[in-house]
Structures are given as structure tokens and as C-alpha cells.
Enzyme design. Sequence first.
Site, mmCIF file in Angstrom:
data_model
loop_
_atom_site.group_PDB
_atom_site.id
_atom_site.type_symbol
_atom_site.label_atom_id
_atom_site.label_comp_id
_atom_site.label_asym_id
_atom_site.label_seq_id
_atom_site.Cartn_x
_atom_site.Cartn_y
_atom_site.Cartn_z
ATOM 1 N N ALA A 194 7.543 13.276 -3.011
ATOM 2 C CA ALA A 194 7.787 14.395 -3.915
ATOM 3 C C ALA A 194 7.806 13.864 -5.342
ATOM 4 O O ALA A 194 8.085 12.682 -5.583
ATOM 5 C CB ALA A 194 9.115 15.053 -3.568
ATOM 6 N N GLY A 217 8.107 12.222 0.766
ATOM 7 C CA GLY A 217 7.423 13.438 1.184
ATOM 8 C C GLY A 217 6.016 13.166 1.710
ATOM 9 O O GLY A 217 5.509 13.920 2.543
ATOM 10 N N GLU A 251 6.441 12.227 5.164
ATOM 11 C CA GLU A 251 6.843 13.440 5.903
ATOM 12 C C GLU A 251 5.645 14.348 6.191
ATOM 13 O O GLU A 251 5.607 15.021 7.217
ATOM 14 C CB GLU A 251 7.940 14.174 5.116
ATOM 15 C CG GLU A 251 9.261 13.383 5.155
ATOM 16 C CD GLU A 251 10.268 13.839 4.112
ATOM 17 O OE1 GLU A 251 9.945 13.785 2.909
ATOM 18 O OE2 GLU A 251 11.366 14.256 4.500
ATOM 19 N N GLU A 305 13.818 7.471 -0.115
ATOM 20 C CA GLU A 305 14.678 8.394 -0.869
ATOM 21 C C GLU A 305 16.055 7.808 -1.165
ATOM 22 O O GLU A 305 16.658 8.091 -2.196
ATOM 23 C CB GLU A 305 14.840 9.716 -0.112
ATOM 24 C CG GLU A 305 13.597 10.601 -0.106
ATOM 25 C CD GLU A 305 12.652 10.330 1.050
ATOM 26 O OE1 GLU A 305 12.778 9.256 1.696
ATOM 27 O OE2 GLU A 305 11.788 11.169 1.302
#
Length: 257
Positions: A63, A108, A111, A131
Site C-alpha cells: 500500500a 499489500g 496480499e 507492515e
Amino acid sequence: MTDLVRLEVEGGIGTIRLDRPPMNALNAEIQHGLVAACREAAERRDVAAVVVYGGEKVFAAGADIKEMETMSYTDMVDHSALLQDFTKALAGLPKPTVAAVTGYALGGGCEVALACDWRVAADDAKLGQPEITLGIIPGAGGTQRLARLVGPAKAKDLVFSGRFVDAQEALAIGLVDRVVPAAEVYATARGLVERYVGGPAYAVRAAKEAIDRGLEVDLETGLEIERTLFAGLFATRDRATGMRHFVDKGKGPAPFE
Ligand code: CAA
């Protein structure tokens, strides 16, 4: 649809191409774009299977940290739904999906790869959920899908430490399914799903739904899901075609539509 995510369709395969150099950082625009691309891939009859690809250099480094840096708790209460929506859209795509991972698949990005049915990685790829080093945890499904894929102990190792794993370790722990030279990642990923073009699409869709939904429930409920989907396939033309082809001693694959 945004230019940062494109659905490119060729030969029955849809490629969801992430295109935000240099790192394909997943900002809100790309997250919305992913949801839209998944919806389009799900709806199009000329798409039998999907490859998610970030280009030759990088899959996605997560992200967009610069976009998130100034967000407050209340901003994130709203935004966190979108963070899960784009991986849910991918995981729920009723067709086979494969991530073609080059360079980094982090946060992300990892993910997104986890939300696919399979992962092909370049031999120099690095994957991880870093993260924790930002003072947060994975928020696009990572704590759930990583633990389901590699087991809770390995998932805790990766999520608590934030360390990157190389392609060989990723293969050993089941985080990726194939490791190939970087130049062959996209072609290998395509090759894995090409067999579904012209295949019995409703049966593949039912198989995916039965396995994925079944993993979330107890065995009895899972068997009930299987039973219902199995019976439902007897309403499809593919089922009639497949069985007639066998009974008629047809050669080669059945002529599904
Ligand atoms: N968000 C925003 N920008 C990013 C980014 C990200 N996730 N990852 C890289 N970039 C930017 C860098 O800031 C840099 O920009 P500038 O040129 O403007 O300085 C550019 O991309 C190139 O990056 P680096 O200079 O850092 O390149 P590198 O080769 O030295 O390192 C890297 C590459 C290891 C991927 C490193 O960039 C990195 O660690 N990135 C962050 C990875 C990360 O923490 N991801 C998790 C994000 S949070 C998340 O994803 C939450 C969630 O669960 C949804």
C-alpha cells in the site's frame, strides 16, 4: 477504469496489469482500479482465467505509505474497507487466478498475490509482510490468508518480524508454487492457466467455490456446500456435453463452449 490498472485480454486469458512505476505502490486509485478490473474479468465471457502481473521489475511494494502517512484513525476506519475490498474482489473472482511475481511482493503486494489461486515467482523475487516495521499490521487480508496458506507459525514469523523471504524459502514454505527465471515468470503463469480456456467454466467455478467456502466452515457444512454445487452442475450444458462426449467415446477434450 484507471490507467494504473488495466485488464488486457488475449487468447482467453485476462491479465490484470499493475502499472504504477517505480514500485506499483497501491494507492487508493489503484485499489479501486483493482476492484473494477476484477469485476470486469469476472463478467467477461472471453476471460477464462486471470494472471495478475506488475511488469518485469516489480509486482507491488505494498500500500502507498506516503498516502497513508497523514491518515488519522477515522480516515482509516473508512479506508480500511477498501484495503480489504480489492483482495476480496480478487479472491472472489470465479475463475482461476495466478500471480506472476517479479521483484518485490511486499505488504499489500504480497496480499494481492495471496488472494490468487497460485503464485509463480521469479528466482530473485522477495516476498513479505513488512507492515510491522511501520508500526501496523497487514490490512488487506494478510494475517488471515497467509496463516491459511503457510500455517500459523510461519505466518507469525513473517508478520511479527516483517522479514523478506526469497523465492526459494517462499517455495519451501508453500507461499509460492513455482520459481522460474525472472524472464519466464509471466509466460509460466499464463501457461499454468491456459488449460482453462475452452474448458468447463461452470464446473471450475463450482470447484473453486466449494474449496474456498469449504475451508471456512466445518466438514459437514462444507460437504453440504459441495453437494449443492455438484447437483447444480446437472443444470449446465457443460455437464451434458462432458458426459455425452465420454459415452460416445469422443477423442480428446470434450467440446465445451
Ligand atoms: N509506498 C509508497 N512509496 C513507496 C513504497 C510504498 N509501499 N515502496 C517504495 N516506494 C517508493 C520509495 O519511497 C521511492 O520513492 P522516491 O524515489 O520518491 O524516494 C521509490 O518507491 C523507490 O523505492 P526505494 O528507493 O525504497 O527502492 P529500494 O530498491 O531501495 O527498496 C523496497 C525497495 C525494499 C521495496 C523499499 O522501497 C520498501 O521497503 N518499500 C516499502 C515496503 C513496505 O513496507 N510495504 C508495506 C506497505 S504497508 C501495507 O501494504 C499495508 C497493507 O497491508 C495494505
